[in-house]
Design a protein around this motif. Structure first.
Motif, PDB file in Angstrom:
ATOM      1  N   UNK A  40       0.843  -1.206   0.000  1.00 57.74           N
ATOM      2  CA  UNK A  40       0.000   0.000   0.000  1.00 57.74           C
ATOM      3  C   UNK A  40       0.869   1.243   0.000  1.00 57.74           C
ATOM      4  N   UNK A  41       1.379   1.601  -1.146  1.00 58.30           N
ATOM      5  CA  UNK A  41       2.258   2.769  -1.244  1.00 58.30           C
ATOM      6  C   UNK A  41       1.599   4.047  -0.772  1.00 58.30           C
ATOM      7  N   UNK A  42       0.310   4.184  -1.073  1.00 58.55           N
ATOM      8  CA  UNK A  42      -0.407   5.396  -0.668  1.00 58.55           C
ATOM      9  C   UNK A  42      -0.664   5.441   0.828  1.00 58.55           C
ATOM     10  N   UNK A  43      -0.480   4.309   1.502  1.00 54.35           N
ATOM     11  CA  UNK A  43      -0.704   4.283   2.945  1.00 54.35           C
ATOM     12  C   UNK A  43       0.540   4.548   3.764  1.00 54.35           C
ATOM     13  N   UNK A  44       1.694   4.726   3.114  1.00 55.08           N
ATOM     14  CA  UNK A  44       2.946   4.877   3.863  1.00 55.08           C
ATOM     15  C   UNK A  44       2.941   6.081   4.801  1.00 55.08           C
ATOM     16  N   UNK A  45       2.460   7.265   4.363  1.00 51.33           N
ATOM     17  CA  UNK A  45       2.434   8.398   5.304  1.00 51.33           C
ATOM     18  C   UNK A  45       1.612   8.105   6.555  1.00 51.33           C
ATOM     19  N   UNK A  46       0.540   7.321   6.409  1.00 49.87           N
ATOM     20  CA  UNK A  46      -0.352   7.059   7.533  1.00 49.87           C
ATOM     21  C   UNK A  46       0.235   6.005   8.480  1.00 49.87           C
ATOM     22  N   UNK A  47       1.163   5.187   7.991  1.00 44.70           N
ATOM     23  CA  UNK A  47       1.906   4.312   8.891  1.00 44.70           C
ATOM     24  C   UNK A  47       2.880   5.145   9.724  1.00 44.70           C
ATOM     25  N   UNK A  48       3.521   6.118   9.083  1.00 40.96           N
ATOM     26  CA  UNK A  48       4.452   6.977   9.810  1.00 40.96           C
ATOM     27  C   UNK A  48       3.729   7.689  10.953  1.00 40.96           C
ATOM     28  N   UNK A  49       2.506   8.147  10.692  1.00 37.07           N
ATOM     29  CA  UNK A  49       1.754   8.857  11.712  1.00 37.07           C
ATOM     30  C   UNK A  49       1.096   7.963  12.736  1.00 37.07           C
ATOM     31  N   UNK A  50       0.935   6.688  12.441  1.00 40.31           N
ATOM     32  CA  UNK A  50       0.328   5.764  13.391  1.00 40.31           C
ATOM     33  C   UNK A  50      -1.116   5.421  13.109  1.00 40.31           C
ATOM     34  N   UNK A  51      -1.756   6.064  12.104  1.00 40.89           N
ATOM     35  CA  UNK A  51      -3.131   5.698  11.763  1.00 40.89           C
ATOM     36  C   UNK A  51      -3.187   4.253  11.297  1.00 40.89           C
ATOM     37  N   UNK A 109       7.608  -1.257 -13.908  1.00 38.99           N
ATOM     38  CA  UNK A 109       8.642  -1.040 -12.889  1.00 38.99           C
ATOM     39  C   UNK A 109       8.357   0.166 -12.000  1.00 38.99           C
ATOM     40  N   UNK A 110       7.338   0.946 -12.345  1.00 39.40           N
ATOM     41  CA  UNK A 110       6.976   2.066 -11.484  1.00 39.40           C
ATOM     42  C   UNK A 110       7.989   3.191 -11.501  1.00 39.40           C
ATOM     43  N   UNK A 111       8.084   3.867 -10.370  1.00 41.17           N
ATOM     44  CA  UNK A 111       8.972   5.025 -10.249  1.00 41.17           C
ATOM     45  C   UNK A 111       9.786   4.896  -8.974  1.00 41.17           C
ATOM     46  N   UNK A 112      10.815   5.714  -8.890  1.00 39.50           N
ATOM     47  CA  UNK A 112      11.678   5.728  -7.717  1.00 39.50           C
ATOM     48  C   UNK A 112      11.809   7.160  -7.215  1.00 39.50           C
ATOM     49  N   UNK A 126      17.557  10.827   7.471  1.00 40.58           N
ATOM     50  CA  UNK A 126      17.039  11.327   6.199  1.00 40.58           C
ATOM     51  C   UNK A 126      16.331  10.171   5.494  1.00 40.58           C
ATOM     52  N   UNK A 127      15.083  10.373   5.084  1.00 41.41           N
ATOM     53  CA  UNK A 127      14.277   9.285   4.544  1.00 41.41           C
ATOM     54  C   UNK A 127      13.530   9.719   3.289  1.00 41.41           C
ATOM     55  N   UNK A 128      13.335   8.763   2.396  1.00 45.44           N
ATOM     56  CA  UNK A 128      12.367   8.900   1.317  1.00 45.44           C
ATOM     57  C   UNK A 128      11.086   8.181   1.748  1.00 45.44           C
ATOM     58  N   UNK A 129      10.024   8.321   0.956  1.00 46.11           N
ATOM     59  CA  UNK A 129       8.769   7.630   1.279  1.00 46.11           C
ATOM     60  C   UNK A 129       8.269   6.972  -0.001  1.00 46.11           C
ATOM     61  N   UNK A 130       8.864   5.814  -0.320  1.00 44.41           N
ATOM     62  CA  UNK A 130       8.492   5.117  -1.547  1.00 44.41           C
ATOM     63  C   UNK A 130       8.149   3.657  -1.307  1.00 44.41           C
ATOM     64  N   UNK A 131       8.782   3.033  -0.309  1.00 48.49           N
ATOM     65  CA  UNK A 131       8.569   1.614  -0.027  1.00 48.49           C
ATOM     66  C   UNK A 131       8.184   1.437   1.438  1.00 48.49           C
ATOM     67  N   UNK A 132       7.626   0.268   1.786  1.00 48.26           N
ATOM     68  CA  UNK A 132       7.338   0.019   3.208  1.00 48.26           C
ATOM     69  C   UNK A 132       8.565   0.174   4.096  1.00 48.26           C
ATOM     70  N   UNK A 133       9.729  -0.249   3.592  1.00 52.36           N
ATOM     71  CA  UNK A 133      10.950  -0.111   4.386  1.00 52.36           C
ATOM     72  C   UNK A 133      11.225   1.345   4.723  1.00 52.36           C
TER      73      UNK A 133
END
Length: 855
Positions: A40-51, A109-112, A126-133
């Protein structure tokens, strides 16, 4: 048929699953270099926030589960490094190099992440927000390092979603973007500016037109160096953009545009039996027919399904994207868009007309009713709808979806007005908000409505127009109020050809006023679209240069105190954290004083800073400038006031870190309770010892650091010269009859006797806090009285402060200070309430309270 798919996230897995359902006998093989598929790539910000609470929730399908469900063969950790279109093979690097043949090849292959080419991007923190990792690492770092300040580079959807979620974790966030606005090419400038203002009101710092120069730090990130200054940072999120992950395809002969693979409406590339889908390729814009990059999960899934049907033998074209998007920006602030922006429509050659309106999002009397701010863009010649942008606290996605259907069908604005949309008070208004917006646009195209758009107004188009206040009551400073019920009285004072700008709260009353004035012969009236709700109204002084009392009261509530020598000059209070600000904030305040004031700055007794000599017309620009630098004005009204404290541990007598404690109180109660009205002002002071340098006992609530001795009298030797007696500054320790005696009720807990007795009488102490309630200085000085309890932790103190504020809100009377409330109800009653009684916080905060403070 053997179909090889490179990439296993959105488009690749969607195409594989659908194709396997259509043609179960086909051999479908996915190669992906990541360890996860279909996440769920679109859900990554909400994992960071805890939702999104757990890592597992980010994974839609594991490779094992996906293979079991679909029969597709999945190879993770397998990076495709080369494609040979002639031999119809690919080279896969896993444990070694493997050559794999295909009948049909799908590139998904999507984008990076596009990492800015500056120093410091590889620093820890320093982080990117593209993968679950990426998201897992960012959240873990924020928690383990107890991050307080974050910088998000990039003001697009992902950047703002991450910023919102970091703020939800209690982190102070600065968003910076090189563009002149947030979300460029997504929202038009005036819509983006409204969003910026709202986010800044919620505490997010936003710096547009600001480039990233470097990220600084030794062992981890500590600052961000920008084109406008240095920002302290405990963590940095790089969300400045993405690029197609297609560099390995450079020598294949595939036609590409800036890394994006060119395809037709059937996802075919220029090479036989090779298809491309998802973020790595271009699609068509459904309105203009021109190529467009649509790096959206929705586009990838829709196009992936269409591709699967094509490969399965059912010719299905993907008719193009509209750039539809929706985003939650903050609590009660959502935004959505679809179609062309105004600038994009003009660039495409349309004769563009737009309309912006503010409407209820559901029946206005329904409990959670809010508003939609809707901008429609259309072709003035054909009336065809070209685009829509909407901001609101509710279901903006529903508004966008209605527009998507209309845009896809080539509908005109008129087509929506009589559509049978669903209505019930919890869901909508009787005439749907979208239909209302279309009606306003049609009125404008037909000439029934003559208006200025917010963009036109901001650019100065209304400078020659007289400001007419069309609110139900006089509201706009410098505006002439018109009584909608008696337009004839207004008409008697004005020439029919005079240029009049009609401004109300949203635009509706302005339109009604325009109709009445037209009937009376007025020919040069304009309504300001969006009214004062959306626009920042340029204020003008009334004739004679004197402001009405209600306007002086209003700006006082913003922290602007009138210089009594002049009619239009104010001193503006800038809130600090107990007098402590950063060097960058110092520079900002100094620049603000030079640009908008007299160049002088003073400190108040409440440790706020006052910019002197600000003329009335400069108040709004000054407040906006400060907000851009994460500073705010205020400190007046029936609210919790800015917190003050002494130097605490930097004083030789200090017993507690008052800066730390007062900072927590400031954050939790000045900022956290900033919209909570009280019966009167509520002042809090923190003293580090009983010296009372900041007079905590003369505040509504005072906190004093304590070191209470636990005397062991059995060790007393009755010395002729007692060191404890000698060191006691309040002279409550005395040797009588050969033994030390101390009046415990008179001891002020200063701790000055600690360690003074050579025999160990004064070795044991309890460190804590006394809380005084009911103090007041000014015309009616009152000394606060301490609660009986000695508080031994900061959390106990913070809990009691909150209980005192809630108690005052619940049982205080409008106009009385907390000292008056304590005297009226009795100290013992109030103490029992604060220390023992249950307080229903929700009920107290929902209670309607009228404030009585006049300054």
């Amino acid at each position: 048929m053997k179909v090889v798919i490179i990439g296993g996230v959105a488009a690749g897995t969607k195409a594989a699953a659908k194709l396997k359902r259509e043609n179960p006998g086909d051999e479908i093989v996915i190669y992906t270099k990541g360890k996860d598929i279909s996440y769920a790539g679109c859900g990554l910000p909400y994992y960071i926030g805890g939702s999104i609470e757990t890592e597992g929730e980010l994974i839609v399908n594991t490779p094992r589960k996906f293979m079991g469900l679909t029969g597709t063969e999945v190879h993770t950790g397998s990076e495709v490094v080369a494609v040979d279109p002639t031999a119809k093979t690919i080279q896969v690097q896993g444990n070694g190099i493997e050559t794999v043949s295909y009948d049909k090849l799908v590139i998904a292959v999507g984008a990076e992440s596009s990492v800015p080419p500056v120093e410091g991007t590889s620093l820890p923190g320093v982080f990117s927000v593209r993968t679950p990792e990426d998201a897992i690492s960012a959240r873990k770092y924020a928690v383990e390092k107890a991050c307080k300040r974050a910088v998000v580079v990039g003001g697009g959807f992902i950047g703002l979603e991450v910023a919102e979620n970091l703020m939800a974790r209690g982190i102070s966030v600065t968003v910076l973007d090189m563009a002149s606005q947030l979300m460029p090419n997504i929202f038009d400038g005036e819509m983006a500016d409204y969003i910026r203002r709202r986010l800044q009101e919620k505490g997010m710092r936003i710096l547009t037109g600001t480039g990233l120069n470097a990220i600084g730090g030794e062992e981890a990130v500590s600052n961000v160096q920008t084109s406008t200054g240095v920002l302290p940072a405990d963590m940095v999120i790089l969300a400045a953009g993405i690029r197609p992950a297609t560099r390995f395809l450079a020598d294949t002969g595939l036609e590409m545009d800036r890394g994006c693979i060119l395809t037709d409406e059937y996802q075919r590339t220029n090479l036989p039996d090779i298809y491309a889908v998802g973020d790595c390729c271009l699609v068509r814009n459904r309105i203009t027919g021109k190529p467009q990059w649509s790096a959206m999960g929705s586009t990838a899934n829709i196009a992936g399904r269409a591709l699967a049907l094509n490969l399965g033998g059912e010719e299905t074209s993907y008719q193009g994207c509209l750039g539809t998007g929706v985003v939650r920006l903050a609590d009660n602030l959502n935004a959505a868009r679809t179609g062309l922006t105004e600038e994009q429509a003009k660039a495409a050659g349309y004769q563009v007309i737009s309309a912006l309106c503010v409407t209820d999002d559901k029946a206005h009397y329904y409990p959670d009713a809010g508003m939609f701010i809707t901008k429609l863009i259309a072709d003035a010649d054909s009336h065809r709808l070209l685009g829509m942008q909407v901001i609101g606290g509710g279901a903006v996605d529903k508004m966008a979806d209605i527009a998507v259907v209309g845009l896809s069908m080539g509908s005109r604005a008129e087509d929506f007005i009589t559509m049978d949309f669903a209505y019930a008070p919890p869901f909508s208004t009787a005439i749907h908000p979208f239909a209302t917006a279309c009606s306003i646009l049609v009125n404008k195209m037909s000439g029934r409505l003559a208006s200025f758009t917010p963009a036109e107004y901001a650019s100065g188009a209304a400078e020659e127009y007289r400001l007419i206040d069309a609110h139900p009551a006089s509201t706009l400073p410098g505006g002439e109020w018109i009584d909608l019920a008696r337009p004839e009285a207004f008409a008697q004072k004005h020439a029919r050809e005079e240029k009049l700008l009609l401004v109300c709260a949203r635009g509706k009353r302005g339109y009604l006023t325009q109709n009445k004035l037209r009937a009376l012969g007025f020919t040069n009236t304009r309504v300001l679209e969006g009214g004062s709700t959306f626009n920042t109204i340029k204020k003008a002084l009334p004739v004679g240069g004197k402001l009405p009392p209600e306007e002086i009261k209003r700006v006082k509530g913003l922290g602007c105190l009138q210089d009594k020598r002049y009619g239009d000059v104010f001193n503006v209070r800038v809130i600090t954290r107990n007098g402590k600000i950063t060097a960058e904030e110092h520079r900002c305040i100094a620049e603000a004083a030079e640009r908008f004031g007299s160049g002088e700055i003073t400190m108040t007794t409440r440790l706020t800073m006052e910019i002197q000599g600000v003329h009335y017309e400069n108040i709004d620009p000054l407040i906006a400038f400060l907000a851009e630098h994460h500073l705010e004005t205020g400190g007046t009204g029936s609210l919790v006031r800015p917190v003050v404290s002494c130097k605490g541990t930097t004083c030789q007598y200090g017993l507690t870190d008052t800066f730390d404690l007062s900072g927590k109180i400031h954050e939790r109660f000045y900022e956290g309770y900033h919209q909570v009205t009280l019966p009167h002002k509520f002042k809090i002071a923190v003293g580090g010892c009983p010296n009372n340098c900041v007079k905590p006992d003369l505040n509504d609530l005072g906190i004093i650091g304590q070191r209470v001795p636990m005397f062991d009298y059995s060790k007393c030797r009755g010395c002729g010269k007692c060191q404890v007696e000698t060191s006691c500054p309040v002279k409550v320790a005395k040797v009588e009859d050969g033994m030390l005696k101390v009046d415990g009720g008179a001891c002020n807990g200063c701790g000055r006797c600690k360690g003074k007795c050579p025999f160990g009488v004064t070795e044991e102490y309890i460190d804590g806090y006394r809380i005084y309630i009911g103090g007041r200085w000014g015309k009616k000085i009152a000394n606060g009285r301490p609660l009986d309890k000695l508080f031994t932790s900061e959390e106990e103190v913070l809990d009691t402060v909150e209980r005192a504020i809630l108690f005052f809100r619940d049982e205080g009377i409008t106009g009385e200070r907390f000292a008056d409330t304590v005297n009226r109800l009795g100290f013992d009653y109030v103490q029992d309430k604060l220390l023992h009684a249950e307080i229903d916080k929700t009920a107290v905060l929902e209670k309607k309270v009228k404030g009585g403070a006049t300054c």
